[in-house]
Structures are given as C-alpha cells and as structure tokens.
Write a protein that holds these residues in place. Sequence first.
Motif, PDB file in Angstrom:
ATOM      1  N   THR A  49       5.908  -7.214  -4.367  1.00 38.04           N
ATOM      2  CA  THR A  49       5.985  -6.849  -2.729  1.00 38.04           C
ATOM      3  C   THR A  49       6.675  -6.065  -2.324  1.00 38.04           C
ATOM      4  O   THR A  49       6.962  -5.684  -1.857  1.00 38.04           O
ATOM      5  N   GLU A  50       8.422  -6.152  -2.771  1.00 37.54           N
ATOM      6  CA  GLU A  50       9.435  -4.625  -2.255  1.00 37.54           C
ATOM      7  C   GLU A  50       8.731  -3.554  -2.523  1.00 37.54           C
ATOM      8  O   GLU A  50       8.859  -2.867  -1.748  1.00 37.54           O
ATOM      9  N   ASP A  51       7.963  -2.956  -3.605  1.00 40.13           N
ATOM     10  CA  ASP A  51       7.027  -2.031  -3.330  1.00 40.13           C
ATOM     11  C   ASP A  51       6.215  -2.270  -2.658  1.00 40.13           C
ATOM     12  O   ASP A  51       6.133  -0.349  -1.985  1.00 40.13           O
ATOM     13  N   TRP A  52       5.019  -2.872  -2.161  1.00 42.93           N
ATOM     14  CA  TRP A  52       4.061  -3.031  -1.644  1.00 42.93           C
ATOM     15  C   TRP A  52       4.344  -2.475  -0.056  1.00 42.93           C
ATOM     16  O   TRP A  52       4.330  -1.999   0.879  1.00 42.93           O
ATOM     17  N   VAL A  53       5.597  -2.916   0.590  1.00 41.80           N
ATOM     18  CA  VAL A  53       5.946  -2.977   1.903  1.00 41.80           C
ATOM     19  C   VAL A  53       6.623  -1.420   2.074  1.00 41.80           C
ATOM     20  O   VAL A  53       6.357  -0.895   2.622  1.00 41.80           O
ATOM     21  N   SER A  54       7.290  -0.976   0.474  1.00 42.05           N
ATOM     22  CA  SER A  54       8.044   0.622   0.702  1.00 42.05           C
ATOM     23  C   SER A  54       7.328   1.872   0.921  1.00 42.05           C
ATOM     24  O   SER A  54       6.903   2.446   1.347  1.00 42.05           O
ATOM     25  N   HIS A  55       5.687   1.573   0.391  1.00 39.86           N
ATOM     26  CA  HIS A  55       5.113   1.879  -0.147  1.00 39.86           C
ATOM     27  C   HIS A  55       3.668   2.420   0.427  1.00 39.86           C
ATOM     28  O   HIS A  55       2.733   3.634   0.878  1.00 39.86           O
ATOM     29  N   ASP A  56       3.020   0.906   0.639  1.00 40.44           N
ATOM     30  CA  ASP A  56       1.426   0.812   1.046  1.00 40.44           C
ATOM     31  C   ASP A  56       1.294  -0.165   1.894  1.00 40.44           C
ATOM     32  O   ASP A  56      -0.062   0.011   2.911  1.00 40.44           O
ATOM     33  N   VAL A  57       2.193  -0.524   2.508  1.00 41.63           N
ATOM     34  CA  VAL A  57       1.263  -0.775   4.607  1.00 41.63           C
ATOM     35  C   VAL A  57       2.676  -0.420   5.522  1.00 41.63           C
ATOM     36  O   VAL A  57       3.828  -0.350   4.756  1.00 41.63           O
ATOM     37  N   PHE A  58       3.006  -1.037   6.377  1.00 40.07           N
ATOM     38  CA  PHE A  58       3.383  -0.692   8.278  1.00 40.07           C
ATOM     39  C   PHE A  58       3.322  -2.181   9.066  1.00 40.07           C
ATOM     40  O   PHE A  58       2.930  -2.666   8.538  1.00 40.07           O
ATOM     41  N   LEU A  59       4.909  -2.976   8.401  1.00 41.55           N
ATOM     42  CA  LEU A  59       5.147  -3.914   8.739  1.00 41.55           C
ATOM     43  C   LEU A  59       6.231  -3.659   9.935  1.00 41.55           C
ATOM     44  O   LEU A  59       7.494  -2.945   9.331  1.00 41.55           O
ATOM     45  N   PRO A  60       5.735  -4.078  11.151  1.00 45.76           N
ATOM     46  CA  PRO A  60       7.197  -3.650  12.550  1.00 45.76           C
ATOM     47  C   PRO A  60       8.556  -4.280  11.867  1.00 45.76           C
ATOM     48  O   PRO A  60       8.680  -5.256  11.070  1.00 45.76           O
ATOM     49  N   GLY A  61       9.422  -3.249  11.783  1.00 46.57           N
ATOM     50  CA  GLY A  61      10.536  -3.938  11.610  1.00 46.57           C
ATOM     51  C   GLY A  61      11.322  -3.693  11.005  1.00 46.57           C
ATOM     52  O   GLY A  61      12.006  -4.476  10.237  1.00 46.57           O
ATOM     53  N   LEU A  62      10.277  -3.212   9.582  1.00 46.42           N
ATOM     54  CA  LEU A  62      10.572  -3.725   8.046  1.00 46.42           C
ATOM     55  C   LEU A  62      10.188  -2.037   7.380  1.00 46.42           C
ATOM     56  O   LEU A  62       9.570  -2.944   6.018  1.00 46.42           O
ATOM     57  N   PRO A  63      11.268  -1.331   7.705  1.00 45.50           N
ATOM     58  CA  PRO A  63      10.375  -1.057   6.212  1.00 45.50           C
ATOM     59  C   PRO A  63      10.473   0.101   4.958  1.00 45.50           C
ATOM     60  O   PRO A  63       9.548  -0.108   4.619  1.00 45.50           O
ATOM     61  N   GLU A  64      11.414  -0.847   4.475  1.00 46.80           N
ATOM     62  CA  GLU A  64      11.688  -1.550   3.732  1.00 46.80           C
ATOM     63  C   GLU A  64      11.980  -2.559   2.488  1.00 46.80           C
ATOM     64  O   GLU A  64      12.443  -3.624   3.853  1.00 46.80           O
ATOM     65  N   VAL A  65      11.985  -3.875   2.021  1.00 44.92           N
ATOM     66  CA  VAL A  65      12.785  -5.249   1.773  1.00 44.92           C
ATOM     67  C   VAL A  65      13.305  -5.043  -0.139  1.00 44.92           C
ATOM     68  O   VAL A  65      12.669  -5.429  -0.701  1.00 44.92           O
ATOM     69  N   PRO A  66      14.850  -5.123  -0.761  1.00 43.72           N
ATOM     70  CA  PRO A  66      15.252  -4.535  -1.539  1.00 43.72           C
ATOM     71  C   PRO A  66      14.727  -6.210  -1.943  1.00 43.72           C
ATOM     72  O   PRO A  66      14.082  -7.626  -1.338  1.00 43.72           O
ATOM     73  N   VAL A  67      14.626  -6.484  -3.387  1.00 38.78           N
ATOM     74  CA  VAL A  67      13.740  -7.730  -3.729  1.00 38.78           C
ATOM     75  C   VAL A  67      14.871  -8.308  -3.867  1.00 38.78           C
ATOM     76  O   VAL A  67      14.649 -10.079  -3.656  1.00 38.78           O
ATOM     77  N   GLN A  68      16.281  -8.174  -3.523  1.00 40.70           N
ATOM     78  CA  GLN A  68      17.046  -9.666  -3.697  1.00 40.70           C
ATOM     79  C   GLN A  68      17.271  -9.654  -2.434  1.00 40.70           C
ATOM     80  O   GLN A  68      17.595 -11.537  -2.242  1.00 40.70           O
TER      81      GLN A  68
END
Length: 182
Positions: A49-68
């Motif tokens: 999910t960490e990789d998915w958020v960073s590279h595969d989708v655009f989520l408003p207000g969340l360009p990336e999300v560290p697994v922790q």
Amino acid sequence: MLNELWNQLGINRVLAGLLAKRKFQAPVERTIFAMVANRALNPANKLKTEDWVSHDVFLPGLPEVPVQHLYRTMDFLLEAAEKLQKDIFFSVDHFFNLELDLLYFDTTSTYFEVEAEENPEDNRQHLRRKGNSKDHRPDLPQVVIGLAVTREGLPVRCWVWPGNTADMSVIEEVKKTWWAGN
C-alpha cells in the motif's frame, strides 16, 4: 470519485472530530482513506500500500504514506473503533434513509496459521484463541467476528471476540453493547 463519496458520507468529518484533540503529526484521516481506497481498488498488504500510494494512484492530500503511518493509524482505529462505527453509522443514516426496525446479526470465525506464540501477554493473543471453529480448524487459534446489518444488508456495526467465545455469550454482549438511544 471514491474521495467524493467519502466526503458525501461524512466520513472525513467524523474522523476530523475524533482526531481534533489528538496531536498526530501524520495526516491520519487521509491515511485511513488510503487504506480504504486500497482495499476497494487494489487490495494489498501495508508495505505494498505504501508503494501503491507513492507510485500508482493520486489520493488528494496524500502524495505518499510511510508504512509506519499505516500501522500507527491502525492502532488509532482500534482505539476509536466503537465511537468511530457509531458516529459513521449515524452520519450515513440519513444519506441511505436506513430503517432500524429490524437488524440481522450473524457470527463467523476465522483462523490464523501462525507459529507458536512467544509472548502470552501480547494483545493479539488476547483475541487469538482455540475454540469451536466454523472453518473446521479447531487446532488453530481464531477469532469470532459478529456483524449486524439492516434489512437491506448495510453494515451497522461489527465486533471481534476471542476465538473461544460461545455464540450465546456473543448475543448477550451484543444486546448489552448496542448503542443506547440509537
């Protein structure tokens, strides 16, 4: 579109209210949205999910999300589970014009294929217990899951109990813990 539905249902407002007095550095509401979006669109474990958020989708207000942050957010969800379920239910109640004259309730169990537990004081062990397995695996630790739904099948509330919990005691607990003044 999923983000718009999230906001129309008022989930963002419910979470903002629950998070208002907390001092989280991470964007917890957006992190919860990311986990929900991931489950809806591309179910994966937290690391993926960490990789998915960073590279595969655009989520408003969340360009990336560290697994922790995902794991810390799950801790918050556990702490706030009852209030969160109640507040979200009543937030969407009017949206769906839900009728609560009759609720259906059922339980199931699910088991864990794990190595022998090392720390008996671990909170996960509190729930993982051997019991009467509906999956026909009484040899493995399990949990009992209960779900209440409306006539239309919309979830109202869920519960999780230790795997050795009998159905009759579950029904008694559900009667006691059903939200007062619903």
